[in-house]
Design a protein around this motif. Structure first.
Motif, PDB file in Angstrom:
ATOM      1  N   LEU A 128       0.832  -1.213   0.000  1.00 40.62           N
ATOM      2  CA  LEU A 128       0.000   0.000   0.000  1.00 40.62           C
ATOM      3  C   LEU A 128       0.861   1.256   0.000  1.00 40.62           C
ATOM      4  N   PHE A 129       1.858   1.307   0.866  1.00 40.34           N
ATOM      5  CA  PHE A 129       2.729   2.488   0.932  1.00 40.34           C
ATOM      6  C   PHE A 129       3.544   2.647  -0.346  1.00 40.34           C
ATOM      7  N   ASN A 130       3.960   1.543  -0.915  1.00 39.75           N
ATOM      8  CA  ASN A 130       4.734   1.614  -2.154  1.00 39.75           C
ATOM      9  C   ASN A 130       3.896   2.139  -3.301  1.00 39.75           C
ATOM     10  N   LEU A 131       2.594   1.898  -3.233  1.00 38.76           N
ATOM     11  CA  LEU A 131       1.692   2.393  -4.273  1.00 38.76           C
ATOM     12  C   LEU A 131       1.382   3.872  -4.071  1.00 38.76           C
ATOM     13  N   LEU A 132       1.179   4.291  -2.836  1.00 34.49           N
ATOM     14  CA  LEU A 132       0.736   5.654  -2.557  1.00 34.49           C
ATOM     15  C   LEU A 132       1.871   6.670  -2.520  1.00 34.49           C
ATOM     16  N   ILE A 133       3.067   6.245  -2.122  1.00 37.70           N
ATOM     17  CA  ILE A 133       4.183   7.173  -1.934  1.00 37.70           C
ATOM     18  C   ILE A 133       5.188   6.994  -3.066  1.00 37.70           C
ATOM     19  N   PRO A 134       5.555   8.049  -3.768  1.00 39.74           N
ATOM     20  CA  PRO A 134       6.547   7.906  -4.853  1.00 39.74           C
ATOM     21  C   PRO A 134       7.931   7.582  -4.299  1.00 39.74           C
ATOM     22  N   ASP A 135       8.657   6.777  -5.057  1.00 37.30           N
ATOM     23  CA  ASP A 135       9.999   6.383  -4.648  1.00 37.30           C
ATOM     24  C   ASP A 135      10.951   7.564  -4.699  1.00 37.30           C
ATOM     25  N   HIS A 136      11.847   7.602  -3.711  1.00 44.38           N
ATOM     26  CA  HIS A 136      12.904   8.608  -3.701  1.00 44.38           C
ATOM     27  C   HIS A 136      14.019   8.174  -4.650  1.00 44.38           C
ATOM     28  N   ALA A 137      14.600   9.126  -5.356  1.00 47.39           N
ATOM     29  CA  ALA A 137      15.702   8.826  -6.279  1.00 47.39           C
ATOM     30  C   ALA A 137      16.990   8.689  -5.479  1.00 47.39           C
ATOM     31  N   ALA A 138      17.228   7.505  -4.945  1.00 45.84           N
ATOM     32  CA  ALA A 138      18.376   7.272  -4.068  1.00 45.84           C
ATOM     33  C   ALA A 138      19.584   6.827  -4.869  1.00 45.84           C
ATOM     34  N   ASP A 139      20.756   7.184  -4.386  1.00 47.05           N
ATOM     35  CA  ASP A 139      22.007   6.758  -5.000  1.00 47.05           C
ATOM     36  C   ASP A 139      22.394   5.403  -4.420  1.00 47.05           C
TER      37      ASP A 139
END
Length: 520
Positions: free
Chosen positions: A31-42
């Motif tokens: 659910l959280f992965n769907l609702l919250i956009p991923d951060h562009a992590a290095d």
């Protein structure tokens, strides 16, 4: 399996609760992965060499949050092997298990899912299994060491909502390590040395800190030896000569520690053969996108063009310590920088809890700690009295020392934000001490029996408590952790702090980690 056999109602309730917590964690991360956009992590992110199908995309939508950060390393190793030098910071037992499960158990799905998707699914299933078995092992260990089933039960329930929860669910090795370590400790408490040694050895193939577990064996042998030296004259005549006892002690400790260290040594030898031996470069068999990634990111491949990495020339060529230092700047006091203050604050709760546990045990047993638990007590000499129960009993000493060593090493020599999962998957002390605090300070739990058998101050409640405990053992009607949560407003400040810490980190980990946001 011996862990889940029997008619123990505590164990049955624990398994149900652990399964529910694991299912809820998987649902929330999706659910959280769907609702919250991923951060562009290095972070390490190898290219996908095969086009995903519809089922692959669906599985990524459901379980993609479990493949973040270091999980990418484990899944990559399971799929491609140890291609890059820094992959060797991750030990082989977990990725090998994931690959075996994907190839054997999930082989009917190979037409629907590509290999990488099957690896992710097998990692989620394995960690769900390992985390439940780890909770059962912690309960059994608590019953053997604490000699109090209620405290052991409450500690195992707390493990199910561990602050390191997200790493127990994601494609990390924490669940597997916790299961092997707690099971090994349990078998050692039961006197099953060979089975315990085998499990400790497997644990050292999962994580590097598994080597520290050799100290449990060494202490157990030394304690037996020291207690034998303190027996009365009559019993001393029946024992073997001193030199024979000393030789048996030394040989047993050396052989056992060597067996526990063997997987680590073999893994370092494999790395040395790949990177340091002439003519072992395998770059010709590596796909071009992975070679390009190595060029773009500066990743070192195995013995390319005969160039050997600097660690090959060291007196003791250990690739693990080199990677930790060269790639992640791990070392004594290296993390003590002003910009790392947020990470120290993130690790502050587990640091305080671990320190509090050590201080509580030390003040409760000063003589026992000063003598390292090697002094025979009077009641043991006379054959009188019962062994102590609860967190402050003599048996817990070695576990407190183990947890304190890990805590000090984590604070001064590691990236301190990993301290939560480092301790949460390696030592039972965090859960035992938290359960001890709840039982000591929370009146709602006193009717569950706590340690009132040994506490005169609660004698007037013993009749009611025993009757409740009797009905509780016939069929558990209410989970004590659920009871505390339902009556949260009535809880003491200590209970609110402990439950608040466990549950907030349980939830925040799923929100932040699964979206490539910094976490522990």
């Amino acid at each position: 399996m011996e862990l889940v056999k029997g008619r123990d109602p505590y164990l049955r309730e624990l398994l149900r609760f652990a399964l529910c917590c694991r299912a809820l964690a998987l649902l929330l991360q999706a659910l959280f992965n769907l609702l919250i956009p991923d951060h562009a992590a290095d972070a390490f992110s190898p290219p996908r060499l095969a086009e995903p199908g519809v089922c692959d995309l669906l599985l990524e939508w459901l379980l993609g949050g479990l493949s973040r950060w270091d999980a990418e390393h484990f899944l990559f190793i399971a799929e491609r092997g140890y291609v890059y030098e820094h992959n060797f910071a991750f030990f082989p037992a977990f990725p090998l298990s994931v690959r075996a499960a994907a190839e054997l158990t999930l082989w009917p799905l190979q037409r629907l899912l590509r290999l990488r998707s099957r690896l992710l699914l097998s990692a989620a299933l394995l960690n769900s299994l390992f985390s439940v078995l780890a909770a059962a092992a912690l309960y059994k260990l608590g019953c053997a060491a604490l000699r109090c089933r209620r405290v052991a039960f409450l500690a195992a329930l707390l493990f199910c909502v561990s602050p390191a929860n997200v790493f127990m669910a994601a494609a990390y090795s924490e669940s597997m390590f916790a299961f092997l370590a707690f099971s090994a400790m349990w078998h050692l408490e039961k006197g099953q040395s060979w089975r315990s040694g085998l499990l400790f050895s497997l644990a050292s193939a999962v994580r590097a800190n598994g080597l520290v577990n050799a100290g449990f064996f060494a202490y157990s042998r030394c304690k037996c030896f020291a207690l034998q030296l303190q027996v009365g004259p009559g019993l001393a005549r029946k024992l073997p000569p001193f030199w024979r006892q000393l030789f048996s002690l030394a040989s047993s400790v050396i052989l056992t520690c060597a067996g526990i260290s063997l997987p680590f040594v073999l893994f370092q030898c494999y790395a040395h053969m790949r990177f340091c031996a002439p003519g072992t470069g395998l770059s010709q068999g590596i796909p071009k996108p992975l070679l390009q990634l190595a060029l773009d990111k500066g990743y070192r491949l195995a013995a390319v063009d005969g160039l050997k990495p600097p660690w090959c020339s060291q007196r003791f060529p250990v690739i693990y310590s080199y990677i930790q230092e060269a790639y992640w700047n791990v070392g004594f006091l290296r993390y003590f920088e002003l910009r790392q203050v947020p990470n120290f604050l993130l690790a502050l709760p587990v640091t305080l809890l671990g320190s509090w546990a050590a201080w509580t045990y030390l003040t409760a047993n000063p003589r026992h700690c000063l003598t390292l638990g090697l002094e025979r007590r009077k009641n043991e000499e006379q054959g009188e009295g019962k062994p102590g129960t609860g967190f402050c009993c003599p048996v817990v000493f070695v576990y407190v020392v183990h947890a304190t060593v890990l805590l000090l090493f984590g604070v001064f020599c590691m990236h301190v934000q990993v301290l939560t999962r480092f301790l949460g998957s390696s030592t039972p002390i965090l859960y035992w001490f938290s359960a001890h605090l709840l039982q000591e300070h929370e009146p709602l739990l006193w009717s569950e029996g706590t340690d009132k058998e040994t506490r005169a101050s609660l004698s007037e409640k013993s009749v009611l408590g025993n009757s409740l405990a009797g009905s509780y053992e016939k069929g558990i009607s209410e989970n004590p952790l659920v009871r505390l949560l339902r009556n949260y407003r009535l809880n003491t400040p200590v209970t609110k702090c402990i439950l608040g810490y466990f549950l907030s980190y349980w939830l925040l980990g799923l929100i932040l980690h699964c979206n490539f946001l910094p976490w522990t």
